[in-house]
Design an enzyme around this catalytic site. Structure first.
Site, mmCIF file in Angstrom:
data_model
loop_
_atom_site.group_PDB
_atom_site.id
_atom_site.type_symbol
_atom_site.label_atom_id
_atom_site.label_comp_id
_atom_site.label_asym_id
_atom_site.label_seq_id
_atom_site.Cartn_x
_atom_site.Cartn_y
_atom_site.Cartn_z
ATOM 1 C CG ASP A 48 -1.812 -1.236 1.269
ATOM 2 O OD1 ASP A 48 -2.279 -1.670 0.205
ATOM 3 O OD2 ASP A 48 -2.012 -1.774 2.374
ATOM 4 C CG HIS A 54 -2.765 -5.403 3.181
ATOM 5 N ND1 HIS A 54 -2.140 -4.461 2.386
ATOM 6 C CD2 HIS A 54 -2.507 -6.609 2.595
ATOM 7 C CE1 HIS A 54 -1.528 -5.073 1.384
ATOM 8 N NE2 HIS A 54 -1.735 -6.367 1.482
#
Length: 387
Positions: free
Chosen positions: A209, A236
């Site tokens: 990310d 996530h």
């Protein structure tokens, strides 16, 4: 007084025998790296796998990759073989690990590579490791629900973490297996049950990310991505991924439209790759890169480097949730300091509440599936059918 030494000159036969013995030793040494289970393990063996090292092997840390033959595992193994901080690299999987090991072992870098196949060799793969990276697991296949995926990967993570608890309880664990928002709490429960839980050593890898955020923001700003640092907090998956664009370094001003565009793209980066691959795979290469980048930070922390700070999904008191991704300082014992979120703008505060609500459900899921997660260990045969 004269001393006479009875000296017999070397004969061609003796020289040939010595050369042959040396060749056999070299062959045994190579075999030990690639196939530890094939090595003669008697007490009088001078080439036991635990003691066997390639000539010129570099000093460094011992790293194991669990799931090394998968879509993430193979490029991850290749990149870790290149890392100068790695001295020994163990590659474990339930299928195909001998081939991956043979392939990776031909690279002329310092790390010694050894392969391990199937659950019977899991303990050998883990013994003495400093860092364990877990990309093992299965992607969702046609006909499978998300609960099916969770059930399978929960069982895999449980089995692997039981091995870690037994063989290398002080290792740093980098957990990649999805869904990370749920598998990290599962791993924590396994370690608690075994009496080896150290929250500082269990790190959910959310680096992909951050990597995406750095790349996408750099595109908008016209900068080199290597010069950009975007903190990404929360979890996530989906809306739990919250890039703090107000804290971008170097400092910049983004419009509301730019912030919304970037946030949505970062949150849906995985879907972007899946659609681009048209059913032929998911984000395996960028995930491997991100995993290696995070693993390198962990190794630098283990080495004692100062100021190693990255984002990770960890046991946390930053929010009311028991697990949360935020910036952490990595050191010799893992996540040695967890940083607060810092000032958020209104858009980020709204996003934080959405992230926490979704994340709470993912963490709670662990408590809803005890009969699946905490049953007897998933078998090698069960794992094979999903590969």
């Amino acid at each position: 007084m004269d001393i006479y030494v009875n000296f017999l000159p070397p004969t061609p036969h003796n020289i040939q025998m010595e050369a042959s013995a040396e060749v056999n030793q070299r062959i045994a040494r190579i075999t030990a790296h690639l196939h530890p289970s094939n090595l003669q393990m008697e007490e009088n063996s001078s080439l036991r796998a635990a003691n066997c090292r390639a000539k010129g092997g570099a000093p460094g840390f011992k790293v194991a990759i669990l799931g090394a033959a998968g879509g993430i595992g193979q490029p991850l193994a290749m990149l870790m073989k290149i890392n100068p901080l790695v001295s020994v690299l163990h590659l474990y999987d339930v299928v195909n690990s001998p081939g991956v090991t043979a392939d990776i072992s031909h690279m002329d870098t310092g790390a010694v590579v050894r392969g391990f196949l199937g659950q019977p060799q899991l303990e050998s793969a883990l013994t003495g490791m400093d860092l364990v990276i877990i990309p093992a697991g299965v992607p969702r296949k046609p006909g499978m629900t998300r609960d099916d995926l969770f059930n399978i990967n929960a069982g895999i993570v449980k089995t692997l973490c039981e091995g870690i608890a037994k063989c290398c309880p002080n290792a740093i664990v980098n957990l990649i297996s999805n869904p990370v928002n749920s598998t990290v709490p599962i791993a924590a429960e396994v370690f608690k049950k075994s009496g080896t839980y150290d929250p500082k050593r269990l790190l959910g890898v959310t680096m992909l990310d951050v990597v995406r955020a750095n790349t996408f923001v750099a595109e908008v700003l016209g900068l080199d991505p290597r010069e950009v640092d975007v903190p990404v907090v929360g979890g996530h998956s989906g809306v739990t991924i919250l890039p703090l664009l107000s804290q971008v370094k170097p400092p910049c001003t983004l419009t509301k439209e730019e912030s919304e565009y970037l946030t949505n793209r970062i949150q849906n980066g995985g879907t972007e790759v899946v659609e681009a691959k048209a059913g032929a795979g998911s984000a395996t290469l960028s995930m491997a890169y991100a995993a290696v980048k995070f693993a390198d930070a962990c190794l630098r922390g283990l080495r004692g480097d100062a100021g190693v700070v990255e984002c990770a999904f960890v046991a946390s008191q930053v929010t009311e949730l028991p697990f949360f991704a935020s910036k952490v300082r990595l050191g010799r014992t893992g996540a040695e300091e967890i940083y607060q979120l810092g000032p958020l703008n209104e858009y980020e505060r709204v996003g934080l509440e959405k992230a926490k609500k979704e994340l709470a459900g993912s963490i709670q899921k662990v408590g809803n599936f005890p009969q699946t997660i905490f049953r007897s260990p998933i078998s090698w045969v069960e794992l094979q059918q999903f590969n």
